[in-house]
Write a protein that holds these residues in place. Sequence first.
Motif, PDB file in Angstrom:
ATOM      1  N   GLU A 219       0.837  -1.214   0.000  1.00  0.00           N
ATOM      2  CA  GLU A 219       0.000   0.000   0.000  1.00  0.00           C
ATOM      3  C   GLU A 219       0.867   1.258   0.000  1.00  0.00           C
ATOM      4  O   GLU A 219       0.552   2.227  -0.702  1.00  0.00           O
ATOM      5  CB  GLU A 219      -0.942   0.010   1.203  1.00  0.00           C
ATOM      6  N   GLU A 220       1.936   1.250   0.790  1.00  0.00           N
ATOM      7  CA  GLU A 220       2.835   2.409   0.820  1.00  0.00           C
ATOM      8  C   GLU A 220       3.468   2.646  -0.545  1.00  0.00           C
ATOM      9  O   GLU A 220       3.544   3.789  -1.015  1.00  0.00           O
ATOM     10  CB  GLU A 220       3.922   2.216   1.883  1.00  0.00           C
ATOM     11  N   GLU A 221       3.932   1.571  -1.198  1.00  0.00           N
ATOM     12  CA  GLU A 221       4.547   1.694  -2.517  1.00  0.00           C
ATOM     13  C   GLU A 221       3.534   2.160  -3.556  1.00  0.00           C
ATOM     14  O   GLU A 221       3.839   3.011  -4.392  1.00  0.00           O
ATOM     15  CB  GLU A 221       5.171   0.358  -2.928  1.00  0.00           C
ATOM     16  N   ALA A 222       2.320   1.628  -3.485  1.00  0.00           N
ATOM     17  CA  ALA A 222       1.265   2.041  -4.413  1.00  0.00           C
ATOM     18  C   ALA A 222       0.945   3.522  -4.240  1.00  0.00           C
ATOM     19  O   ALA A 222       0.809   4.262  -5.219  1.00  0.00           O
ATOM     20  CB  ALA A 222       0.007   1.193  -4.207  1.00  0.00           C
ATOM     21  N   GLU A 223       0.833   3.966  -3.013  1.00  0.00           N
ATOM     22  CA  GLU A 223       0.510   5.376  -2.766  1.00  0.00           C
ATOM     23  C   GLU A 223       1.639   6.305  -3.190  1.00  0.00           C
ATOM     24  O   GLU A 223       1.389   7.422  -3.637  1.00  0.00           O
ATOM     25  CB  GLU A 223       0.128   5.591  -1.301  1.00  0.00           C
ATOM     26  N   LEU A 224       2.872   5.844  -3.073  1.00  0.00           N
ATOM     27  CA  LEU A 224       4.002   6.643  -3.542  1.00  0.00           C
ATOM     28  C   LEU A 224       3.898   6.856  -5.050  1.00  0.00           C
ATOM     29  O   LEU A 224       4.026   7.985  -5.547  1.00  0.00           O
ATOM     30  CB  LEU A 224       5.327   5.966  -3.180  1.00  0.00           C
ATOM     31  N   ILE A 225       3.638   5.797  -5.782  1.00  0.00           N
ATOM     32  CA  ILE A 225       3.484   5.908  -7.238  1.00  0.00           C
ATOM     33  C   ILE A 225       2.293   6.798  -7.573  1.00  0.00           C
ATOM     34  O   ILE A 225       2.378   7.679  -8.430  1.00  0.00           O
ATOM     35  CB  ILE A 225       3.340   4.513  -7.886  1.00  0.00           C
ATOM     36  N   ARG A 226       1.180   6.596  -6.878  1.00  0.00           N
ATOM     37  CA  ARG A 226      -0.026   7.402  -7.134  1.00  0.00           C
ATOM     38  C   ARG A 226       0.248   8.884  -6.883  1.00  0.00           C
ATOM     39  O   ARG A 226      -0.146   9.737  -7.681  1.00  0.00           O
ATOM     40  CB  ARG A 226      -1.167   6.919  -6.261  1.00  0.00           C
ATOM     41  N   SER A 227       0.940   9.202  -5.810  1.00  0.00           N
ATOM     42  CA  SER A 227       1.215  10.613  -5.513  1.00  0.00           C
ATOM     43  C   SER A 227       2.115  11.234  -6.574  1.00  0.00           C
ATOM     44  O   SER A 227       1.931  12.392  -6.953  1.00  0.00           O
ATOM     45  CB  SER A 227       1.812  10.781  -4.112  1.00  0.00           C
ATOM     46  N   LEU A 228       3.082  10.464  -7.075  1.00  0.00           N
ATOM     47  CA  LEU A 228       3.935  10.976  -8.148  1.00  0.00           C
ATOM     48  C   LEU A 228       3.126  11.255  -9.410  1.00  0.00           C
ATOM     49  O   LEU A 228       3.332  12.267 -10.078  1.00  0.00           O
ATOM     50  CB  LEU A 228       5.064   9.988  -8.460  1.00  0.00           C
ATOM     51  N   LEU A 229       2.225  10.364  -9.732  1.00  0.00           N
ATOM     52  CA  LEU A 229       1.381  10.555 -10.910  1.00  0.00           C
ATOM     53  C   LEU A 229       0.471  11.767 -10.756  1.00  0.00           C
ATOM     54  O   LEU A 229       0.285  12.539 -11.689  1.00  0.00           O
ATOM     55  CB  LEU A 229       0.549   9.296 -11.176  1.00  0.00           C
ATOM     56  N   LEU A 230      -0.104  11.924  -9.587  1.00  0.00           N
ATOM     57  CA  LEU A 230      -1.041  13.032  -9.373  1.00  0.00           C
ATOM     58  C   LEU A 230      -0.345  14.387  -9.364  1.00  0.00           C
ATOM     59  O   LEU A 230      -0.941  15.389  -9.758  1.00  0.00           O
ATOM     60  CB  LEU A 230      -1.831  12.820  -8.084  1.00  0.00           C
ATOM     61  N   ILE A 231       0.909  14.424  -8.944  1.00  0.00           N
ATOM     62  CA  ILE A 231       1.669  15.671  -8.951  1.00  0.00           C
ATOM     63  C   ILE A 231       1.840  16.185 -10.378  1.00  0.00           C
ATOM     64  O   ILE A 231       1.762  17.378 -10.633  1.00  0.00           O
ATOM     65  CB  ILE A 231       3.055  15.477  -8.294  1.00  0.00           C
ATOM     66  N   SER A 232       2.033  15.268 -11.323  1.00  0.00           N
ATOM     67  CA  SER A 232       2.338  15.666 -12.696  1.00  0.00           C
ATOM     68  C   SER A 232       1.105  15.836 -13.579  1.00  0.00           C
ATOM     69  O   SER A 232       1.239  16.141 -14.751  1.00  0.00           O
ATOM     70  CB  SER A 232       3.293  14.660 -13.341  1.00  0.00           C
ATOM     71  N   GLN A 233      -0.097  15.637 -13.034  1.00  0.00           N
ATOM     72  CA  GLN A 233      -1.310  15.726 -13.840  1.00  0.00           C
ATOM     73  C   GLN A 233      -2.292  16.730 -13.251  1.00  0.00           C
ATOM     74  O   GLN A 233      -2.467  16.780 -12.044  1.00  0.00           O
ATOM     75  CB  GLN A 233      -2.011  14.370 -13.901  1.00  0.00           C
ATOM     76  N   PRO A 234      -2.965  17.471 -14.129  1.00  0.00           N
ATOM     77  CA  PRO A 234      -4.058  18.300 -13.639  1.00  0.00           C
ATOM     78  C   PRO A 234      -5.151  17.401 -13.067  1.00  0.00           C
ATOM     79  O   PRO A 234      -5.291  16.250 -13.469  1.00  0.00           O
ATOM     80  CB  PRO A 234      -4.571  19.027 -14.890  1.00  0.00           C
ATOM     81  N   LYS A 235      -5.942  17.900 -12.139  1.00  0.00           N
ATOM     82  CA  LYS A 235      -6.971  17.115 -11.469  1.00  0.00           C
ATOM     83  C   LYS A 235      -7.912  16.418 -12.448  1.00  0.00           C
ATOM     84  O   LYS A 235      -8.290  15.276 -12.252  1.00  0.00           O
ATOM     85  CB  LYS A 235      -7.772  18.023 -10.532  1.00  0.00           C
ATOM     86  N   SER A 236      -8.284  17.090 -13.541  1.00  0.00           N
ATOM     87  CA  SER A 236      -9.237  16.510 -14.488  1.00  0.00           C
ATOM     88  C   SER A 236      -8.646  15.337 -15.267  1.00  0.00           C
ATOM     89  O   SER A 236      -9.378  14.510 -15.786  1.00  0.00           O
ATOM     90  CB  SER A 236      -9.730  17.574 -15.465  1.00  0.00           C
ATOM     91  N   ASP A 237      -7.317  15.240 -15.349  1.00  0.00           N
ATOM     92  CA  ASP A 237      -6.675  14.150 -16.082  1.00  0.00           C
ATOM     93  C   ASP A 237      -6.223  13.020 -15.165  1.00  0.00           C
ATOM     94  O   ASP A 237      -5.679  12.037 -15.632  1.00  0.00           O
ATOM     95  CB  ASP A 237      -5.433  14.661 -16.827  1.00  0.00           C
ATOM     96  N   ALA A 238      -6.419  13.184 -13.871  1.00  0.00           N
ATOM     97  CA  ALA A 238      -5.893  12.223 -12.916  1.00  0.00           C
ATOM     98  C   ALA A 238      -6.590  10.879 -13.031  1.00  0.00           C
ATOM     99  O   ALA A 238      -7.609  10.735 -13.677  1.00  0.00           O
ATOM    100  CB  ALA A 238      -6.039  12.776 -11.489  1.00  0.00           C
ATOM    101  N   GLU A 239      -6.035   9.933 -12.351  1.00  0.00           N
ATOM    102  CA  GLU A 239      -6.442   8.546 -12.281  1.00  0.00           C
ATOM    103  C   GLU A 239      -7.588   8.139 -13.220  1.00  0.00           C
ATOM    104  O   GLU A 239      -8.720   8.585 -13.055  1.00  0.00           O
ATOM    105  CB  GLU A 239      -6.836   8.215 -10.833  1.00  0.00           C
TER     106      GLU A 239
END
Length: 143
Positions: free
Chosen positions: A119-139
């Motif tokens: 879970e920690e590793e998954a959230e680290l990757i998710r946070s990196l992805l969300l930093i580089s994307q506008p909210k509307s393009d996220a996940e």
Amino acid sequence: MANGDNLKQETDVVEMENSAIDDEDRPGTPSVYGCPDCGGTLWELQDDEWLRFRCRVGHAYSAEGLLNSQTTAMESALWNAFRALHENAALARRVAKRARDNNQIAVAEKLEQRSRQGEEEAELIRSLLLISQPKSDAEPGMN
């Protein structure tokens, strides 16, 4: 090779002509980049002002197109890694519960630790992805 000959050879590659695909004297020089579509080596082609790339089987990119394709492929790979880590953690948690219910405490504790780490590793990757994307393009699927 003259520019007209280069263009003809490139066209033959796109049309999947074996003689053009296997030709060691094809135009361009091997680059350090892989084709985002098939993973093959990209050949760098430069004419006057344009930098282009083409792989062995004919996938073609402008420099900007290659950059965009690489970015898309990287983001997709990271979202897949996030999903796989998240699912693995959930499975480990579920198996840990069964182990605990069956009084296999050492196994349960090991699986619970594995779940927390996943879970920690998954959230680290998710946070990196969300930093580089506008909210509307996220996940994907989370808009």
